[in-house]
Design a protein around this motif. Sequence first.
Motif, PDB file in Angstrom:
ATOM      1  N   UNK A   1       0.856  -1.186   0.000  1.00 59.31           N
ATOM      2  CA  UNK A   1       0.000   0.000   0.000  1.00 59.31           C
ATOM      3  C   UNK A   1       0.888   1.230   0.000  1.00 59.31           C
ATOM      4  N   UNK A   2       0.993   1.891  -1.146  1.00 65.80           N
ATOM      5  CA  UNK A   2       1.878   3.038  -1.285  1.00 65.80           C
ATOM      6  C   UNK A   2       1.417   4.206  -0.416  1.00 65.80           C
ATOM      7  N   UNK A   3       0.102   4.385  -0.307  1.00 67.94           N
ATOM      8  CA  UNK A   3      -0.415   5.488   0.486  1.00 67.94           C
ATOM      9  C   UNK A   3      -0.019   5.344   1.948  1.00 67.94           C
ATOM     10  N   UNK A   4      -0.150   4.136   2.491  1.00 63.01           N
ATOM     11  CA  UNK A   4       0.242   3.886   3.876  1.00 63.01           C
ATOM     12  C   UNK A   4       1.730   4.131   4.063  1.00 63.01           C
ATOM     13  N   UNK A   5       2.529   3.724   3.078  1.00 53.57           N
ATOM     14  CA  UNK A   5       3.970   3.925   3.178  1.00 53.57           C
ATOM     15  C   UNK A   5       4.320   5.414   3.180  1.00 53.57           C
ATOM     16  N   UNK A   6       3.650   6.174   2.338  1.00 56.86           N
ATOM     17  CA  UNK A   6       3.890   7.626   2.293  1.00 56.86           C
ATOM     18  C   UNK A   6       3.498   8.276   3.618  1.00 56.86           C
TER      19      UNK A   6
ATOM     20  N   UNK B   1       4.194  10.222  18.026  1.00 52.97           N
ATOM     21  CA  UNK B   1       4.769   8.894  18.310  1.00 52.97           C
ATOM     22  C   UNK B   1       3.754   7.788  18.014  1.00 52.97           C
ATOM     23  N   UNK B   2       2.513   7.967  18.480  1.00 56.30           N
ATOM     24  CA  UNK B   2       1.481   6.963  18.261  1.00 56.30           C
ATOM     25  C   UNK B   2       1.176   6.804  16.777  1.00 56.30           C
ATOM     26  N   UNK B   3       1.087   7.907  16.047  1.00 56.09           N
ATOM     27  CA  UNK B   3       0.791   7.844  14.616  1.00 56.09           C
ATOM     28  C   UNK B   3       1.932   7.171  13.854  1.00 56.09           C
ATOM     29  N   UNK B   4       3.166   7.480  14.236  1.00 53.41           N
ATOM     30  CA  UNK B   4       4.315   6.878  13.554  1.00 53.41           C
ATOM     31  C   UNK B   4       4.281   5.360  13.678  1.00 53.41           C
ATOM     32  N   UNK B   5       4.058   4.845  14.891  1.00 50.03           N
ATOM     33  CA  UNK B   5       4.033   3.389  15.095  1.00 50.03           C
ATOM     34  C   UNK B   5       2.768   2.762  14.518  1.00 50.03           C
ATOM     35  N   UNK B   6       1.676   3.515  14.505  1.00 43.24           N
ATOM     36  CA  UNK B   6       0.437   2.988  13.917  1.00 43.24           C
ATOM     37  C   UNK B   6       0.629   2.719  12.433  1.00 43.24           C
ATOM     38  N   UNK B   7       1.175   3.697  11.709  1.00 43.25           N
ATOM     39  CA  UNK B   7       1.355   3.521  10.261  1.00 43.25           C
ATOM     40  C   UNK B   7       2.551   2.616   9.946  1.00 43.25           C
TER      41      UNK B   7
ATOM     42  N   UNK C   1       3.163  -0.105  11.618  1.00 44.78           N
ATOM     43  CA  UNK C   1       2.579  -1.437  11.716  1.00 44.78           C
ATOM     44  C   UNK C   1       1.703  -1.749  10.505  1.00 44.78           C
ATOM     45  N   UNK C   2       0.935  -0.746  10.062  1.00 45.04           N
ATOM     46  CA  UNK C   2       0.096  -0.954   8.880  1.00 45.04           C
ATOM     47  C   UNK C   2       0.939  -1.151   7.628  1.00 45.04           C
ATOM     48  N   UNK C   3       2.084  -0.495   7.587  1.00 45.75           N
ATOM     49  CA  UNK C   3       2.967  -0.645   6.431  1.00 45.75           C
ATOM     50  C   UNK C   3       3.551  -2.055   6.356  1.00 45.75           C
ATOM     51  N   UNK C   4       3.778  -2.677   7.511  1.00 47.96           N
ATOM     52  CA  UNK C   4       4.303  -4.046   7.547  1.00 47.96           C
ATOM     53  C   UNK C   4       3.204  -5.073   7.291  1.00 47.96           C
ATOM     54  N   UNK C   5       2.050  -4.835   7.896  1.00 48.82           N
ATOM     55  CA  UNK C   5       0.958  -5.799   7.794  1.00 48.82           C
ATOM     56  C   UNK C   5      -0.363  -5.040   7.836  1.00 48.82           C
ATOM     57  N   UNK C   6      -1.009  -4.937   6.689  1.00 48.78           N
ATOM     58  CA  UNK C   6      -2.201  -4.098   6.571  1.00 48.78           C
ATOM     59  C   UNK C   6      -3.434  -4.830   7.109  1.00 48.78           C
TER      60      UNK C   6
END
Length: 277
Positions: free
Chosen positions: A5-10, A169-175, A177-182
């Motif tokens: 997911x490119x959007x999640x990665x961005x 901090x929370x947003x960074x780790x949230x995305x 995790x989604x970038x690794x496993x959506x």
Amino acid sequence: MRKDNKLVRVIYIISRLGYRFTQLFILSAIFFEFFTLNGEIGNFTTSAHNSKGYPIKARIQLNIPDTLIIYKSNFSSSAGVISKTDYKKYNKDFNKIKKDNRLDKTFQINNFAIYKDGFNDVSKEIDNVKIQDQDSEINIVINPKDVFFKSILMLKSYLALALLLFIAYQCMHLFKQLNKNFVFDKQLNRRIQNIGFSLILFQAVKMIVSIISMQYLSRIDYHHYIPSIDNSDFRFMNLQIEVEYNLETLFLGLCLVVLAKLLGYGYNLQNENELTI
């Protein structure tokens, strides 16, 4: 489940940069606060510093007279300032002063100028310019000598930075995790819930600090006066200290908490269905 997911990665990259920038900003703020005398190093300066004061929310109320007369009698001690109001029945004294030829009078009359495209005056094209609402919310900077009062203002100032760092901090780790496993899991649910509770807690602390501040400072009056004329005091503006709160932020926090509970319920329901199958 891995999903490209490119959007999640961005968004993850942006959130990571935002978190690092927030860290750098807070470290610089702490450095200026505790390791400089006046919050200045060369051309660099900070607006919030213990030597300058901290912002507090207030409502500004203006008293804008249509006409102001500064008068002084050459034959007696009669002197002062009187203003014309919008109510004709209250202008009896004003008209009396205005018609008294024994007084030395100075008139201050309001005027307006309207411009467009820089400095093109178009005042003649518009009539009857008047401020409809003469009060508005502003931030004022105060520097109290009372240690406790100053401490809670400092707490409120840095609490906003702490909230920003926590959410970043929370947003960074949230995305991340989604970038690794959506997929959605309990960890993501917990992070969304943490952001919601932090917004609610921030608003609660901010309100408590403002209520405490009102015990030390309730109002600031600004006066206009002529030193050479006795009784020429005229109050033209006052700042009323207010309870600080933001309903939009509080509502957003509550929505995130409810959303986290709803997603958590959906996650548990999905696990039960998979176990049943």
